[in-house]
Design a protein around this motif. Structure first.
Motif, short mmCIF file in Angstrom:
data_model
loop_
_atom_site.label_atom_id
_atom_site.label_comp_id
_atom_site.label_asym_id
_atom_site.label_seq_id
_atom_site.Cartn_x
_atom_site.Cartn_y
_atom_site.Cartn_z
N MET A 1 -43.01 13.45 -28.29
CA MET A 1 -42.97 14.77 -28.92
C MET A 1 -43.97 15.70 -28.24
SD MET A 1 -43.53 15.79 -32.92
CE MET A 1 -45.32 15.58 -32.88
N VAL A 2 -43.55 16.90 -27.91
CA VAL A 2 -44.44 17.88 -27.27
C VAL A 2 -45.12 18.71 -28.33
CG1 VAL A 2 -44.56 19.83 -25.71
CG2 VAL A 2 -42.98 17.96 -25.22
N MET A 3 -46.43 18.78 -28.27
CA MET A 3 -47.19 19.53 -29.26
C MET A 3 -47.07 21.04 -28.98
SD MET A 3 -50.56 17.08 -29.16
CE MET A 3 -51.50 18.16 -30.25
N GLU A 4 -47.24 21.85 -30.05
CA GLU A 4 -47.12 23.30 -29.89
C GLU A 4 -48.16 23.87 -28.94
OE1 GLU A 4 -47.10 25.31 -33.58
OE2 GLU A 4 -45.31 24.31 -34.35
N ASN A 5 -49.35 23.27 -28.93
CA ASN A 5 -50.42 23.77 -28.07
C ASN A 5 -50.54 22.95 -26.80
OD1 ASN A 5 -51.34 21.47 -29.30
ND2 ASN A 5 -53.42 22.23 -29.68
N ALA A 6 -49.46 22.30 -26.40
CA ALA A 6 -49.48 21.46 -25.19
C ALA A 6 -49.81 22.32 -23.97
CB ALA A 6 -48.13 20.78 -25.00
N ARG A 7 -50.62 21.77 -23.10
CA ARG A 7 -50.97 22.44 -21.86
C ARG A 7 -49.93 22.14 -20.78
NH1 ARG A 7 -56.83 19.95 -20.93
NH2 ARG A 7 -55.52 18.10 -21.25
N GLU A 8 -49.79 23.09 -19.87
CA GLU A 8 -49.03 22.84 -18.65
C GLU A 8 -50.03 22.34 -17.61
OE1 GLU A 8 -45.89 22.89 -18.04
OE2 GLU A 8 -45.10 23.92 -19.81
N VAL A 9 -49.87 21.10 -17.17
CA VAL A 9 -50.82 20.47 -16.26
C VAL A 9 -50.10 20.02 -14.99
CG1 VAL A 9 -52.50 18.63 -15.95
CG2 VAL A 9 -52.20 19.65 -18.21
N LEU A 10 -50.69 20.37 -13.85
CA LEU A 10 -50.18 19.90 -12.57
C LEU A 10 -51.16 18.89 -11.99
CD1 LEU A 10 -48.14 20.11 -10.17
CD2 LEU A 10 -49.70 21.82 -9.19
N VAL A 11 -50.65 17.73 -11.60
CA VAL A 11 -51.45 16.72 -10.90
C VAL A 11 -50.93 16.65 -9.47
CG1 VAL A 11 -52.22 14.33 -10.83
CG2 VAL A 11 -51.82 15.43 -13.04
N ILE A 12 -51.80 16.91 -8.52
CA ILE A 12 -51.42 16.81 -7.10
C ILE A 12 -51.84 15.43 -6.61
CG2 ILE A 12 -51.63 17.80 -4.80
CD1 ILE A 12 -52.50 20.42 -6.08
N GLY A 13 -50.85 14.64 -6.17
CA GLY A 13 -51.12 13.25 -5.82
C GLY A 13 -51.34 12.44 -7.08
N GLY A 14 -52.18 11.42 -6.98
CA GLY A 14 -52.60 10.72 -8.19
C GLY A 14 -51.57 9.84 -8.84
N SER A 15 -50.62 9.31 -8.08
CA SER A 15 -49.59 8.48 -8.70
C SER A 15 -49.96 7.00 -8.69
CB SER A 15 -48.26 8.68 -7.97
OG SER A 15 -48.39 8.41 -6.59
N ARG A 16 -51.16 6.65 -8.23
CA ARG A 16 -51.59 5.25 -8.29
C ARG A 16 -53.06 5.18 -8.70
NH1 ARG A 16 -52.27 3.05 -2.04
NH2 ARG A 16 -53.56 4.75 -1.25
N TYR A 17 -53.49 3.99 -9.01
CA TYR A 17 -54.85 3.64 -9.41
C TYR A 17 -55.33 4.55 -10.54
CZ TYR A 17 -59.23 1.09 -8.73
OH TYR A 17 -60.32 0.29 -8.90
N PHE A 18 -56.50 5.22 -10.41
CA PHE A 18 -56.95 5.98 -11.58
C PHE A 18 -56.12 7.23 -11.81
CE2 PHE A 18 -60.06 7.21 -8.23
CZ PHE A 18 -59.94 8.60 -8.24
N GLY A 19 -55.38 7.68 -10.79
CA GLY A 19 -54.50 8.82 -10.98
C GLY A 19 -53.41 8.56 -12.00
N LYS A 20 -52.80 7.38 -11.94
CA LYS A 20 -51.73 7.09 -12.90
C LYS A 20 -52.30 6.90 -14.31
CE LYS A 20 -51.34 2.05 -12.20
NZ LYS A 20 -50.46 0.98 -11.69
N ARG A 21 -53.54 6.45 -14.41
CA ARG A 21 -54.19 6.33 -15.72
C ARG A 21 -54.49 7.72 -16.29
NH1 ARG A 21 -55.29 1.87 -12.74
NH2 ARG A 21 -55.59 -0.12 -13.83
N LEU A 22 -54.89 8.63 -15.41
CA LEU A 22 -55.11 10.01 -15.83
C LEU A 22 -53.82 10.61 -16.36
CD1 LEU A 22 -56.58 12.75 -15.98
CD2 LEU A 22 -56.11 13.02 -13.53
N ILE A 23 -52.73 10.42 -15.65
CA ILE A 23 -51.43 10.96 -16.09
C ILE A 23 -51.05 10.39 -17.45
CG2 ILE A 23 -48.96 10.95 -15.59
CD1 ILE A 23 -49.74 11.08 -12.59
N ALA A 24 -51.29 9.10 -17.66
CA ALA A 24 -50.98 8.48 -18.96
C ALA A 24 -51.78 9.13 -20.08
CB ALA A 24 -51.27 6.98 -18.89
#
Length: 304
Positions: A1-24
């Motif tokens: 469910m998307v919250m009303e005050n959800a932010r639009e966030v862009l992650v450049i790279g970061g699809s592995r290691y601590f990047g994927k944890r950040l995305i989670a």
């Protein structure tokens, strides 16, 4: 469910290691997460994906279209050229820009006391865009310098709220692709010599989950300027090997002193100790390396 005050966030790279944890963490918080990379990695469900070459301005602009973001988390900015391109493209597209930097920016700051952020002021760093930053070997051998200059480019009269997170050496996770702890485990099992400097110096570290927590926190904060991200406590090669050996059924630790030449990973001729006091004053609470190190070793060794 998307919250009303959800932010639009862009992650450049970061699809592995601590990047994927950040995305989670971003997804769990209800943020709308877009990930931009070259399309080579599988992304978590719930993210939107943009494919672009971040070194190609036209490619990046085409991929972004008219999109704007509340926060950009740049995990893969390694050179001043990349920073200059990002600065042009994201001016007017984001409110906040968080760059993942490194403890390596302090490679010339051999201090007994833990180094504070003002030891390397981005405003005082000279930038040279004409160096061969496009060459992989040059970029790798000038990693700290590339990060320093990238910080300097983004920090000069920034068109958005900007911070550079200077990350300590990261440990932990079964998916640690660096192989550094595995290197020690292999050599201890075999009783093979571990090459260390004659004057082996300690460093600060951070757990993979902790740096994901920190970057998530930094994305929602308002502070600007560089900030160090490191757990409390110092760790040297001997302490690291002691913990690895404690979790192996057999083997022994054998050190070989090296006066000149290559040494084992995470063994240093100079101190890499960062002060985390600024982050603490801003409200983030770090753990202690000696408390989470056993867990990090167990994760790397594949233990439950």
């Amino acid at each position: 469910m998307v919250m009303e005050n959800a932010r639009e966030v862009l992650v450049i790279g970061g699809s592995r290691y601590f990047g994927k944890r950040l995305i989670a963490r971003l997804l769990a918080a209800g943020d709308r997460v877009t990930v931009l990379n070259r399309g080579s990695s599988q992304l978590p469900a719930g993210t939107r994906h943009l494919t672009a070459d971040r070194d190609d301005e036209n490619s990046l602009v085409r991929a972004l279209g008219s999109r704007t973001f509340d926060v950009v988390l740049d995990q893969v900015c390694y050179t001043p050229r990349q920073a200059a391109l990002a600065r042009r493209v994201f001016a007017g597209r984001t409110r906040r820009y968080v760059m993942t930097s490194t403890v390596e920016v302090y490679e010339y700051e051999d201090s007994i006391a833990p180094v504070r952020e003002d030891a390397v002021d981005p405003a005082a760093v000279s930038v040279d865009l004409e160096l061969p930053w496009h060459e992989p070997e040059f970029r790798e051998s000038h990693y700290g310098e590339g990060k320093r200059q990238a910080e300097a480019v983004l920090a000069e009269d920034p068109p958005f709220s900007f911070t550079a997170v200077r990350v300590a050496h990261v440990l932990g996770g079964a998916d640690d692709f660096t192989g550094r702890l595995a290197h020690y485990a292999d050599r201890i099992r075999a009783g093979s010599p571990i090459a260390v400097p004659a004057d082996n110096q300690p460093a600060t570290y951070i757990h993979v989950e902790e740096i994901a927590d920190f970057l998530f926190w930094a994305a929602g904060a308002e502070f600007t300027g560089p900030v160090n991200a490191a757990s409390h406590g110092l760790l040297d090669t001997e302490g690291l090997c002691e913990e690895v050996a404690a979790q192996l059924a057999e083997g022994r630790v054998v050190f070989r002193t090296v006066e000149v030449g290559a040494t084992s990973p995470l063994s240093f001729r100079r101190r890499y100790a960062m002060s985390n006091s600024r982050a603490g004053r801003l409200g983030f609470t770090f753990g202690d390396v000696h408390r989470w190190l056993p867990q990090a070793v167990a994760e790397t060794l594949g233990k439950p």
